[in-house]
Design a protein around this motif. Structure first.
Motif, PDB file in Angstrom:
ATOM      1  N   VAL A 704      13.911   7.621  29.149  1.00  0.00           N
ATOM      2  CA  VAL A 704      14.443   8.870  28.596  1.00  0.00           C
ATOM      3  C   VAL A 704      13.668   9.320  27.349  1.00  0.00           C
ATOM      4  O   VAL A 704      13.706  10.494  26.983  1.00  0.00           O
ATOM      5  CB  VAL A 704      15.938   8.738  28.244  1.00  0.00           C
ATOM      6  CG1 VAL A 704      16.756   8.541  29.492  1.00  0.00           C
ATOM      7  CG2 VAL A 704      16.171   7.606  27.256  1.00  0.00           C
ATOM      8  N   MET A 705      12.954   8.383  26.693  1.00  0.00           N
ATOM      9  CA  MET A 705      12.214   8.715  25.482  1.00  0.00           C
ATOM     10  C   MET A 705      10.707   8.801  25.701  1.00  0.00           C
ATOM     11  O   MET A 705       9.965   9.209  24.798  1.00  0.00           O
ATOM     12  CB  MET A 705      12.480   7.652  24.405  1.00  0.00           C
ATOM     13  CG  MET A 705      13.898   7.623  23.888  1.00  0.00           C
ATOM     14  SD  MET A 705      14.317   9.127  22.980  1.00  0.00           S
ATOM     15  CE  MET A 705      13.209   8.988  21.573  1.00  0.00           C
ATOM     16  N   LEU A 706      10.234   8.424  26.877  1.00  0.00           N
ATOM     17  CA  LEU A 706       8.789   8.309  27.099  1.00  0.00           C
ATOM     18  C   LEU A 706       8.175   9.673  27.371  1.00  0.00           C
ATOM     19  O   LEU A 706       8.269  10.211  28.478  1.00  0.00           O
ATOM     20  CB  LEU A 706       8.518   7.344  28.256  1.00  0.00           C
ATOM     21  CG  LEU A 706       8.999   5.904  28.030  1.00  0.00           C
ATOM     22  CD1 LEU A 706       8.679   5.041  29.229  1.00  0.00           C
ATOM     23  CD2 LEU A 706       8.402   5.325  26.759  1.00  0.00           C
ATOM     24  N   GLN A 707       7.562  10.242  26.354  1.00  0.00           N
ATOM     25  CA  GLN A 707       6.942  11.556  26.444  1.00  0.00           C
ATOM     26  C   GLN A 707       5.559  11.510  25.806  1.00  0.00           C
ATOM     27  O   GLN A 707       5.257  10.649  24.976  1.00  0.00           O
ATOM     28  CB  GLN A 707       7.802  12.608  25.746  1.00  0.00           C
ATOM     29  CG  GLN A 707       9.165  12.790  26.379  1.00  0.00           C
ATOM     30  CD  GLN A 707      10.096  13.641  25.535  1.00  0.00           C
ATOM     31  OE1 GLN A 707       9.785  13.969  24.391  1.00  0.00           O
ATOM     32  NE2 GLN A 707      11.241  13.979  26.088  1.00  0.00           N
ATOM     33  N   ARG A 708       4.729  12.459  26.189  1.00  0.00           N
ATOM     34  CA  ARG A 708       3.338  12.462  25.738  1.00  0.00           C
ATOM     35  C   ARG A 708       3.223  12.545  24.220  1.00  0.00           C
ATOM     36  O   ARG A 708       2.463  11.791  23.608  1.00  0.00           O
ATOM     37  CB  ARG A 708       2.580  13.619  26.394  1.00  0.00           C
ATOM     38  CG  ARG A 708       1.114  13.669  26.018  1.00  0.00           C
ATOM     39  CD  ARG A 708       0.384  14.780  26.745  1.00  0.00           C
ATOM     40  NE  ARG A 708       0.370  14.537  28.194  1.00  0.00           N
ATOM     41  CZ  ARG A 708      -0.154  15.394  29.076  1.00  0.00           C
ATOM     42  NH1 ARG A 708      -0.677  16.535  28.670  1.00  0.00           N
ATOM     43  NH2 ARG A 708      -0.144  15.104  30.368  1.00  0.00           N
ATOM     44  N   ASN A 709       3.974  13.452  23.591  1.00  0.00           N
ATOM     45  CA  ASN A 709       3.827  13.582  22.135  1.00  0.00           C
ATOM     46  C   ASN A 709       4.354  12.358  21.394  1.00  0.00           C
ATOM     47  O   ASN A 709       3.877  12.027  20.305  1.00  0.00           O
ATOM     48  CB  ASN A 709       4.481  14.864  21.621  1.00  0.00           C
ATOM     49  CG  ASN A 709       5.976  14.928  21.890  1.00  0.00           C
ATOM     50  OD1 ASN A 709       6.535  14.083  22.595  1.00  0.00           O
ATOM     51  ND2 ASN A 709       6.632  15.935  21.345  1.00  0.00           N
TER      52      ASN A 709
END
Length: 763
Positions: A704-709
């Motif tokens: 749920v927290m794994l994002q590019r930025n």
């Protein structure tokens, strides 16, 4: 106690609480030792282990417990508490234990012995009713006697509140803050309007206040509850970064949360708008669904827009500069020719009154800052450098060889006045102000900064728009760039040493959506100590934490001489979970803390004590622990995100001392929720900082927290070395996920009220 008594029949137990072995701050779950009394307290029958919820109790108190005996496989017979009554100690032993716990400031074990030796069983009455007689005790003068009486009164007020609130699930730390705020009026405030707590006391939210209110019998559809619920719903949007929310969306969330008819929420919204607690902002002429804002956020955006207009409408205070000649001079001084984009960036900063410089790592932002400061220093211009965090300011000073400070210290907060000393009436004396890490500026800090910029002062904001947005509400840097009201230089090419850096190269691969980590190793022991970027495949959470612990406590200090507290930082996506920040902190604290904590807890004495901090998982803080400040505290001069180390724990005074890189701050019991363990911190909290070595655990369970930025921000915090741990598939998932949540603000609409805009530059 015999094992034969360990039956599950209901029983009672009375005795003096000898020590607290364990205390969970969140739910009051306590493991303690009770000196069991028989014959009305005249005789002891030994010590029993007790466990259960004991909110607000202190060592030395007499407890009357109801519950049942259970048998633990390892620890034997234990008394499991179902309910309890507590009363102040009446025996000499209990009074001595109670006062010697450090509960009352000014009385430690030594003075507790002296006072009880003098007054015996009358001690507590003497302190409460005849405190002047304390001066009869050797070593206690008028000042100490007065301080003891004051501390006793505060503790008595706290005790009353604790007894009153213990059935409502209010934590001890919350009660401490309530008493500190309202003193002897605490119970009156709570009974008249418990929702007041949610708006006036940090750490007490609407849900806690609502639970108290409903237990007190306040109406479900009462005005106070409805208005507090609307404010709470709006706060939820702000916690997601928004400074504004459409009225319809806010009303729907509030009605669902409060379980009341929608029309009741509309009445509450209109009442809050009429009292100016909330503000409506129509985005267009006939807007039937205006944006709703907290008044403080609305004022911040209004001030940002007004300050942009003011800066762009006044001439510059910089001395006359032949810009092209100045750029050539700066190149000669640097010893190399600037790339065309870098030279243009210097020109823009010198010619545009308000400008923004943005770009990723290795694109030349540091080169531009150094050149700009060299030119302006040669012209005797007044240069002021600032950044949101102390580490970013320190890095800025090292780069430019000029003084730099945090924005908070630049603006000089005056605690007695409750505001910054530098503001619109008293702006900062500068010809140019340069602010680094501007992506971290939230609405209110940006407004405070811009208010303090003189109308004739140049302003340059430097930041990386690909990093995470500010921790606080707002999207200031992005909104300013999108408005086209200010000149923007965007750097994209990688120059010089950046092109050879693995960290820089992989950072730009992340922005391009390319997964380019080195092949993962199977264990930390196989690491190349000289490699800049490596990864370890540890998909199981327990193994991931074990490898992190080995790196921090043994491998990196032994191979490279790194200081685990200063040179190594673990950055994780989430607080909870098997490999979350809380679990990592617990493991690293056990492995790294040089000595056991002082034998003192936030709620009384205990051999296994220490200060209980209110983090995601309650922790015990001791001397040597690495901690992070979680909110701005202007009185102490420490701010959200500052990292420090516990330097002292004073059991007698109930104070913990933390050293924040030379700035020392003392924390009382009621302030401990401001601190969390920081062997591992969130990636969000790391913004604006750089560390010698960064460890980044990533697991698919954190999806749920794994994002590019997020992963880009974590990677670029590493100065010399970055090590990824966890599941390689989680890293790939993060790189490919560009769906970072957008933030809704009213700032673009306010900035658009003046359509004039300089041309934006792109390089």
């Amino acid at each position: 106690m015999s094992a034969a008594t360990a039956a599950n029949a209901a029983e009672t137990l009375t005795g003096v609480l000898e020590r607290i072995v364990f205390l969970n701050e969140e739910n009051h779950y306590t493991v303690g030792e009770l000196k069991v009394e028989t014959d009305n307290g005249k005789r002891s029958s030994g010590t029993a282990t007790i466990l259960g919820s004991l909110p607000g109790v202190q060592c030395g108190e007499t407890l009357e417990l109801a519950g049942a005996w259970v048998t633990h496989r390892e620890h034997g017979p234990q008394f499991k508490i179902a309910s309890f009554r507590s009363k102040l100690p009446a025996t000499v032993y209990g009074i001595r234990k109670y006062l010697g716990s450090g509960l009352v400031k000014g009385i430690g074990k030594t003075y507790a012995e002296k006072i009880v030796a003098k007054f015996g069983e009358q001690t507590l009455r003497i302190i409460s009713e005849q405190s002047a007689r304390l001066r009869e005790v050797p070593g206690i003068g008028a000042g100490r006697a007065k301080a003891i009486k004051k501390a006793w009164d505060e503790q008595s007020a706290l005790r009353d509140v604790m007894v009153f609130l213990q059935t409502y699930g209010v934590t001890t730390a919350q009660c401490l803050r309530i008493v500190k705020k309202y003193d002897i009026m605490s119970r009156i405030v709570i009974e008249s309007n418990p929702y007041q707590l949610a708006s006036e006391i940090d750490g007490i939210g609407f849900l806690t206040a609502d639970r108290i209110a409903r237990n007190l019998g306040l109406p479900t559809e009462g005005t106070k509850r409805l208005e507090a619920g609307v404010r709470h719903a709006l706060t939820g949007f702000e916690e997601d970064g928004h400074t504004a929310v459409p009225r319809e969306k806010l009303a729907e969330r509030a009605a669902a949360m409060l379980e009341v008819p929608r029309e009741k929420i509309d009445v509450a919204l209109d009442a809050l708008a009429a009292s100016r607690d909330l503000r409506f902002f129509p985005r267009y002429a006939s807007d039937s669904d205006p944006l709703v804002q907290n008044t403080a956020q609305a004022r911040a955006e209004e001030d940002i827009a007004a300050c942009v207009n003011r800066l762009l409408s006044h001439p510059s205070a910089l001395p006359p500069i032949l810009v092209d000649r100045a750029v050539s001079w700066a190149q000669d001084k640097a010893g190399f020719a600037f790339a065309p984009a870098q030279a243009q960036a210097v020109r823009t900063a010198l010619t545009e009154k308000f400008s923004i410089l943005t770009g990723g790592p290795g694109t030349g932002k540091t080169t531009i800052l150094s050149a700009l400061c060299a030119i302006l220093s040669a012209k005797k211009a007044r240069i002021v450098l600032a950044a949101p965090t102390g580490r970013a300011a320190q890095r800025m000073a090292e780069t430019t060889r000029l003084p730099a400070s945090t924005i908070h210290r630049l603006l000089k907060y005056a605690p007695d006045e409750g505001r910054f000393q530098h503001n619109a009436e008293h702006p900062v004396a500068a010809d140019i102000i340069v602010v680094d890490e501007a992506s971290m500026l939230d609405n209110r800090l940006a407004a405070a900064l811009l208010r303090a910029v003189h109308a004739h002062t140049h302003l340059l904001l430097v930041g990386d728009v690909h990093q995470l947005p500010s921790v606080g509400p707002g999207n200031v840097l992005q909104d300013l760039i999108a408005s086209r009201r200010v000149a923007v230089t965007t750097l994209t090419a990688i120059y010089r040493q950046g092109a050879r850096s693995q960290i820089v190269g992989v950072a730009h691969d992340i922005l391009a959506g390319r997964v380019s980590l080195p092949p993962p190793l199977s264990r930390a022991a196989d690491l190349d100590p000289h490699a800049e970027l490596q990864s370890i495949a540890t998909p199981e959470p327990e193994n991931c934490i074990a490898q992190i612990t080995a790196l921090c406590a043994d491998i990196l200090p032994r191979q490279l001489g790194l200081d685990p507290w200063r040179d190594i930082q673990v950055l994780a996506p989430m607080h909870k979970g098997a490999a979350g920040i809380s679990s990592i902190n617990a493991a690293l604290q056990q492995a790294l803390r040089p000595a056991p904590p002082s034998q003192f807890s936030a709620h009384g004495a205990g051999a296994a004590g220490g200060f209980a901090g209110a983090s995601a998982r309650p922790a015990v803080l001791g001397v040597g622990d690495k901690v992070i400040q979680t909110r701005n505290n202007y009185d102490k001069g420490v701010f959200n995100g500052d990292l420090g180390r516990v330097s002292a724990v004073a059991a007698e005074n109930g104070v913990i001392t933390v050293d924040f890189d030379g700035v020392t701050a003392d924390y009382e019991r009621s302030e401990l929720s401001e601190l969390q363990l920081a062997y591992a911190i969130s990636i969000h909290k790391s913004q604006g900082s750089e560390f010698n070595t960064v460890l980044i655990p990533l697991l698919k369970s954190q999806f749920v927290m794994l994002q590019r930025n997020l992963i880009y921000t974590a990677l670029t915090r590493g100065r010399k070395r970055v090590i990824f741990l966890g599941d390689p598939a989680a890293y790939a998932l993060a790189v490919r996920n560009t769906e970072s949540a957008s933030r809704l603000t009213a700032l673009p609409f306010r900035l658009a009220e003046d359509p004039a805009s300089p041309a934006a530059h792109s390089a």
